[in-house]
Design a protein around this motif. Sequence first.
Motif, PDB file in Angstrom:
ATOM      1  N   UNK A   1       0.825  -1.217   0.000  1.00 58.33           N
ATOM      2  CA  UNK A   1       0.000   0.000   0.000  1.00 58.33           C
ATOM      3  C   UNK A   1       0.859   1.267   0.000  1.00 58.33           C
ATOM      4  N   UNK A   2       2.116   1.150   0.427  1.00 56.14           N
ATOM      5  CA  UNK A   2       3.005   2.317   0.433  1.00 56.14           C
ATOM      6  C   UNK A   2       3.290   2.829  -0.972  1.00 56.14           C
ATOM      7  N   UNK A   3       3.202   1.954  -1.965  1.00 54.24           N
ATOM      8  CA  UNK A   3       3.475   2.396  -3.334  1.00 54.24           C
ATOM      9  C   UNK A   3       2.440   3.414  -3.802  1.00 54.24           C
ATOM     10  N   UNK A   4       1.282   3.448  -3.142  1.00 60.97           N
ATOM     11  CA  UNK A   4       0.278   4.461  -3.471  1.00 60.97           C
ATOM     12  C   UNK A   4       0.481   5.735  -2.657  1.00 60.97           C
ATOM     13  N   UNK A   5       1.392   5.695  -1.683  1.00 58.77           N
ATOM     14  CA  UNK A   5       1.580   6.833  -0.785  1.00 58.77           C
ATOM     15  C   UNK A   5       2.940   7.502  -0.921  1.00 58.77           C
ATOM     16  N   UNK A   6       3.914   6.766  -1.431  1.00 61.20           N
ATOM     17  CA  UNK A   6       5.279   7.285  -1.563  1.00 61.20           C
ATOM     18  C   UNK A   6       5.762   7.030  -2.985  1.00 61.20           C
ATOM     19  N   UNK A   7       6.251   8.057  -3.636  1.00 61.35           N
ATOM     20  CA  UNK A   7       6.782   7.914  -4.986  1.00 61.35           C
ATOM     21  C   UNK A   7       8.247   7.503  -4.902  1.00 61.35           C
ATOM     22  N   UNK A   8       8.615   6.412  -5.555  1.00 58.75           N
ATOM     23  CA  UNK A   8      10.007   5.953  -5.628  1.00 58.75           C
ATOM     24  C   UNK A   8      10.611   6.491  -6.925  1.00 58.75           C
ATOM     25  N   UNK A   9      11.671   7.275  -6.793  1.00 61.89           N
ATOM     26  CA  UNK A   9      12.272   7.935  -7.961  1.00 61.89           C
ATOM     27  C   UNK A   9      13.766   7.626  -8.018  1.00 61.89           C
ATOM     28  N   UNK A  10      14.197   7.171  -9.174  1.00 61.38           N
ATOM     29  CA  UNK A  10      15.608   6.935  -9.461  1.00 61.38           C
ATOM     30  C   UNK A  10      16.060   8.051 -10.395  1.00 61.38           C
ATOM     31  N   UNK A  11      17.091   8.773 -10.001  1.00 63.10           N
ATOM     32  CA  UNK A  11      17.652   9.837 -10.841  1.00 63.10           C
ATOM     33  C   UNK A  11      19.011   9.364 -11.328  1.00 63.10           C
ATOM     34  N   UNK A  12      19.145   9.220 -12.643  1.00 58.19           N
ATOM     35  CA  UNK A  12      20.424   8.783 -13.195  1.00 58.19           C
ATOM     36  C   UNK A  12      21.422   9.933 -13.202  1.00 58.19           C
ATOM     37  N   UNK A  13      22.625   9.637 -12.742  1.00 61.02           N
ATOM     38  CA  UNK A  13      23.724  10.599 -12.799  1.00 61.02           C
ATOM     39  C   UNK A  13      24.642  10.278 -13.992  1.00 61.02           C
ATOM     40  N   UNK A  14      24.111   9.502 -14.925  1.00 63.14           N
ATOM     41  CA  UNK A  14      24.848   9.099 -16.131  1.00 63.14           C
ATOM     42  C   UNK A  14      23.972   9.350 -17.362  1.00 63.14           C
ATOM     43  N   UNK A  15      23.666  10.623 -17.658  1.00 66.49           N
ATOM     44  CA  UNK A  15      22.753  10.911 -18.766  1.00 66.49           C
ATOM     45  C   UNK A  15      23.280  10.482 -20.128  1.00 66.49           C
ATOM     46  N   UNK A  16      24.582  10.342 -20.225  1.00 61.82           N
ATOM     47  CA  UNK A  16      25.178   9.925 -21.498  1.00 61.82           C
ATOM     48  C   UNK A  16      24.688   8.534 -21.913  1.00 61.82           C
ATOM     49  N   UNK A  17      24.586   7.611 -20.963  1.00 66.06           N
ATOM     50  CA  UNK A  17      24.149   6.244 -21.272  1.00 66.06           C
ATOM     51  C   UNK A  17      22.694   5.982 -20.895  1.00 66.06           C
ATOM     52  N   UNK A  18      22.195   6.673 -19.895  1.00 61.86           N
ATOM     53  CA  UNK A  18      20.837   6.388 -19.419  1.00 61.86           C
ATOM     54  C   UNK A  18      19.802   7.227 -20.162  1.00 61.86           C
ATOM     55  N   UNK A  19      19.583   6.822 -21.393  1.00 61.56           N
ATOM     56  CA  UNK A  19      18.564   7.428 -22.257  1.00 61.56           C
ATOM     57  C   UNK A  19      17.218   6.784 -21.908  1.00 61.56           C
ATOM     58  N   UNK A  20      16.110   7.281 -22.451  1.00 62.52           N
ATOM     59  CA  UNK A  20      14.793   6.738 -22.077  1.00 62.52           C
ATOM     60  C   UNK A  20      14.658   5.224 -22.193  1.00 62.52           C
ATOM     61  N   UNK A  21      15.147   4.636 -23.269  1.00 57.65           N
ATOM     62  CA  UNK A  21      14.991   3.180 -23.441  1.00 57.65           C
ATOM     63  C   UNK A  21      15.744   2.405 -22.364  1.00 57.65           C
TER      64      UNK A  21
END
Length: 159
Positions: free
Chosen positions: A50-70
């Motif tokens: 139920x926490x998944x509806x209450x807390x947003x889990x966010x991963x922020x990539x610090x490697x934009x060169x390789x971490x494209x949308x796909x």
Amino acid sequence: ITLFDSKGREVPMSSFQGEPRILYLGYSHCPDMCPMALSNLGRAMKQQPELQNQVRAIFISVDPERDRPEQLARYERQFAPLRLSALSGPEEQIQTLATDLGAKYEKAPATSNPGMGQYGVNHSLFFYLIDKDDRLVATLPSGISPEAILEALHQHLNI
């Protein structure tokens, strides 16, 4: 600060205001710490779905060169059923966000781990808890147990 998600859509960080969230800064080619931290977060959420509806889990990539949308989409799927929002963006936007959180990162020479690719990224190893009022309320070491993550979510985000 505006980043992009795993579908290539622009995501202003201000769009998360009013939502408690747990952030983790890392990169998808990380051979050890990022997968361990996100796996522990996933196990925590599995214990109390139920926490998944209450807390947003966010991963922020610090490697934009390789971490494209796909690549971000693959990373999100890797940790399912955790509902992870994987984001990246322009280097200056990521650097501003990292500085605001007190986080640091920098490119580093690759190790012998073939999954890492041409280089690695040394980065702060913390979860950042941000409350619905957009305040950083806790910084947790990334190696903590799923149970400790749950305890911190309840204690600091009043869930």
